[in-house]
Design a protein around this motif. Structure first.
Motif, PDB file in Angstrom:
ATOM      1  N   VAL A  40       0.215 -13.684   5.801  1.00  0.00           N
ATOM      2  CA  VAL A  40      -0.475 -12.798   4.871  1.00  0.00           C
ATOM      3  C   VAL A  40      -1.119 -11.727   5.740  1.00  0.00           C
ATOM      4  O   VAL A  40      -1.859 -12.045   6.675  1.00  0.00           O
ATOM      5  N   TYR A  41      -0.804 -10.471   5.469  1.00  0.00           N
ATOM      6  CA  TYR A  41      -1.332  -9.405   6.331  1.00  0.00           C
ATOM      7  C   TYR A  41      -1.392  -8.098   5.556  1.00  0.00           C
ATOM      8  O   TYR A  41      -1.093  -8.043   4.367  1.00  0.00           O
ATOM      9  N   GLY A  42      -1.772  -7.022   6.235  1.00  0.00           N
ATOM     10  CA  GLY A  42      -2.034  -5.736   5.598  1.00  0.00           C
ATOM     11  C   GLY A  42      -0.853  -4.893   5.189  1.00  0.00           C
ATOM     12  O   GLY A  42      -1.029  -3.759   4.764  1.00  0.00           O
ATOM     13  N   ALA A  43       0.374  -5.406   5.304  1.00  0.00           N
ATOM     14  CA  ALA A  43       1.600  -4.777   4.799  1.00  0.00           C
ATOM     15  C   ALA A  43       2.046  -3.525   5.536  1.00  0.00           C
ATOM     16  O   ALA A  43       3.006  -2.889   5.126  1.00  0.00           O
ATOM     17  N   GLY A  44       1.394  -3.172   6.614  1.00  0.00           N
ATOM     18  CA  GLY A  44       1.826  -1.994   7.363  1.00  0.00           C
ATOM     19  C   GLY A  44       2.999  -2.309   8.276  1.00  0.00           C
ATOM     20  O   GLY A  44       3.206  -3.445   8.684  1.00  0.00           O
ATOM     21  N   ASP A  45       3.760  -1.264   8.589  1.00  0.00           N
ATOM     22  CA  ASP A  45       4.893  -1.407   9.501  1.00  0.00           C
ATOM     23  C   ASP A  45       4.631  -0.602  10.775  1.00  0.00           C
ATOM     24  O   ASP A  45       5.543  -0.101  11.403  1.00  0.00           O
ATOM     25  N   ILE A  66      -0.374  -6.904   1.748  1.00  0.00           N
ATOM     26  CA  ILE A  66      -1.285  -6.319   0.767  1.00  0.00           C
ATOM     27  C   ILE A  66      -1.757  -4.984   1.327  1.00  0.00           C
ATOM     28  O   ILE A  66      -2.290  -4.918   2.446  1.00  0.00           O
ATOM     29  N   ILE A  67      -1.544  -3.932   0.575  1.00  0.00           N
ATOM     30  CA  ILE A  67      -1.877  -2.589   1.071  1.00  0.00           C
ATOM     31  C   ILE A  67      -2.429  -1.737  -0.071  1.00  0.00           C
ATOM     32  O   ILE A  67      -1.927  -1.792  -1.195  1.00  0.00           O
ATOM     33  N   PRO A  68      -3.470  -0.952   0.184  1.00  0.00           N
ATOM     34  CA  PRO A  68      -3.966  -0.050  -0.854  1.00  0.00           C
ATOM     35  C   PRO A  68      -3.062   1.182  -0.981  1.00  0.00           C
ATOM     36  O   PRO A  68      -2.435   1.598  -0.006  1.00  0.00           O
ATOM     37  N   THR A  69      -3.023   1.711  -2.152  1.00  0.00           N
ATOM     38  CA  THR A  69      -2.178   2.865  -2.453  1.00  0.00           C
ATOM     39  C   THR A  69      -2.348   3.983  -1.427  1.00  0.00           C
ATOM     40  O   THR A  69      -1.364   4.540  -0.943  1.00  0.00           O
ATOM     41  N   HIS A  70      -3.585   4.288  -1.069  1.00  0.00           N
ATOM     42  CA  HIS A  70      -3.845   5.431  -0.187  1.00  0.00           C
ATOM     43  C   HIS A  70      -3.354   5.226   1.248  1.00  0.00           C
ATOM     44  O   HIS A  70      -3.304   6.191   2.014  1.00  0.00           O
ATOM     45  N   LEU A  71      -2.961   4.006   1.627  1.00  0.00           N
ATOM     46  CA  LEU A  71      -2.460   3.775   2.984  1.00  0.00           C
ATOM     47  C   LEU A  71      -0.943   3.574   3.052  1.00  0.00           C
ATOM     48  O   LEU A  71      -0.400   3.358   4.129  1.00  0.00           O
ATOM     49  N   LYS A  73       1.550   5.625   2.936  1.00  0.00           N
ATOM     50  CA  LYS A  73       2.215   6.552   3.859  1.00  0.00           C
ATOM     51  C   LYS A  73       1.677   6.408   5.279  1.00  0.00           C
ATOM     52  O   LYS A  73       2.442   6.366   6.240  1.00  0.00           O
ATOM     53  N   ARG A  74       0.377   6.321   5.418  1.00  0.00           N
ATOM     54  CA  ARG A  74      -0.246   6.278   6.742  1.00  0.00           C
ATOM     55  C   ARG A  74       0.161   5.031   7.528  1.00  0.00           C
ATOM     56  O   ARG A  74       0.421   5.089   8.717  1.00  0.00           O
ATOM     57  N   GLU A  75       0.168   3.872   6.868  1.00  0.00           N
ATOM     58  CA  GLU A  75       0.516   2.622   7.542  1.00  0.00           C
ATOM     59  C   GLU A  75       1.980   2.239   7.325  1.00  0.00           C
ATOM     60  O   GLU A  75       2.411   1.171   7.734  1.00  0.00           O
ATOM     61  N   ILE A  76       2.724   3.119   6.678  1.00  0.00           N
ATOM     62  CA  ILE A  76       4.149   2.908   6.399  1.00  0.00           C
ATOM     63  C   ILE A  76       4.354   1.530   5.771  1.00  0.00           C
ATOM     64  O   ILE A  76       4.843   0.597   6.394  1.00  0.00           O
ATOM     65  N   GLY A  77       3.926   1.413   4.511  1.00  0.00           N
ATOM     66  CA  GLY A  77       4.030   0.143   3.796  1.00  0.00           C
ATOM     67  C   GLY A  77       5.401  -0.491   3.963  1.00  0.00           C
ATOM     68  O   GLY A  77       6.423   0.133   3.676  1.00  0.00           O
TER      69      GLY A  77
END
Length: 184
Positions: A40-45, A66-71, A73-77
């Motif tokens: 389970v993690y923040g869903a970024g790539d 799990i990632i918020p909408t605003h991230l 693009k920034r964290e490359i879901g």
């Protein structure tokens, strides 16, 4: 697909200055998979997040991001996860990550990782949960944080019991055993 436990990993969305941090993230993902534990993690790539997720996936782990909408693009879901949850904000992200985990592991990271660490430690301190919290102290990364916590205690802003709400471990083998000891 099934899993026995879920382990929440908080970590940096950047790779950090040392190659050992990325290696520790990859080793964490591989270890979780080898134990049959869900990541389970923040869903970024990106950064350590991407490293831990890709390694977990490559080794056959079930992954929940799990990632918020605003991230997005920034964290490359990372869209190829077993399960992905998109939240409205950071508070909801942390809550969903926490509620879907049996243990928490904090790898090197920045302000976001510190925020996540202190929130779950605070919740433990005030009795809201008893989930184990581990700091993976790769190359002594967390030693200044542990020093700060000791300073907070020495200056009278927390009881020594605060140190009992988390455990620093030096490597993946110790982390694996510590999680086993806590969850079994």
């Amino acid at each position: 697909m099934s899993f026995t436990h879920s382990v929440c990993v908080f970590c940096g969305s950047r790779p950090g200055a040392r190659p050992s941090y990325a290696q520790a993230a990859r080793d964490t993902g591989t270890m979780l998979a080898s134990e049959g534990w869900r990541l389970v993690y923040g869903a970024g790539d990106v950064g350590l997040m991407g490293e831990v997720a890709r390694a977990a996936q490559a080794a056959g782990a079930i992954t929940m991001g799990i990632i918020p909408t605003h991230l997005m693009k920034r964290e490359i879901g990372k869209r190829d996860l077993t399960q992905m949850v998109i939240t409205e904000d950071m508070h909801e992200r942390k809550k969903v990550m926490f509620m879907n985990s049996d243990a928490i592991v904090v790898l090197p990271g920045g302000a976001g990782s510190l925020d996540e660490f202190f929130e779950v430690v605070t919740w433990a301190q005030i009795g809201l949960h008893r989930k184990p919290i581990f700091l993976l102290d790769t190359d002594g990364y967390w030693q200044p944080l542990i020093g700060l916590v000791n300073h907070v205690i020495a200056e009278g802003f927390a009881d020594e019991s605060l140190l009992g709400h988390f455990t620093a471990v030096p490597d993946i083998a110790t982390l694996r055993q510590a999680i086993h000891d806590e969850l079994n």
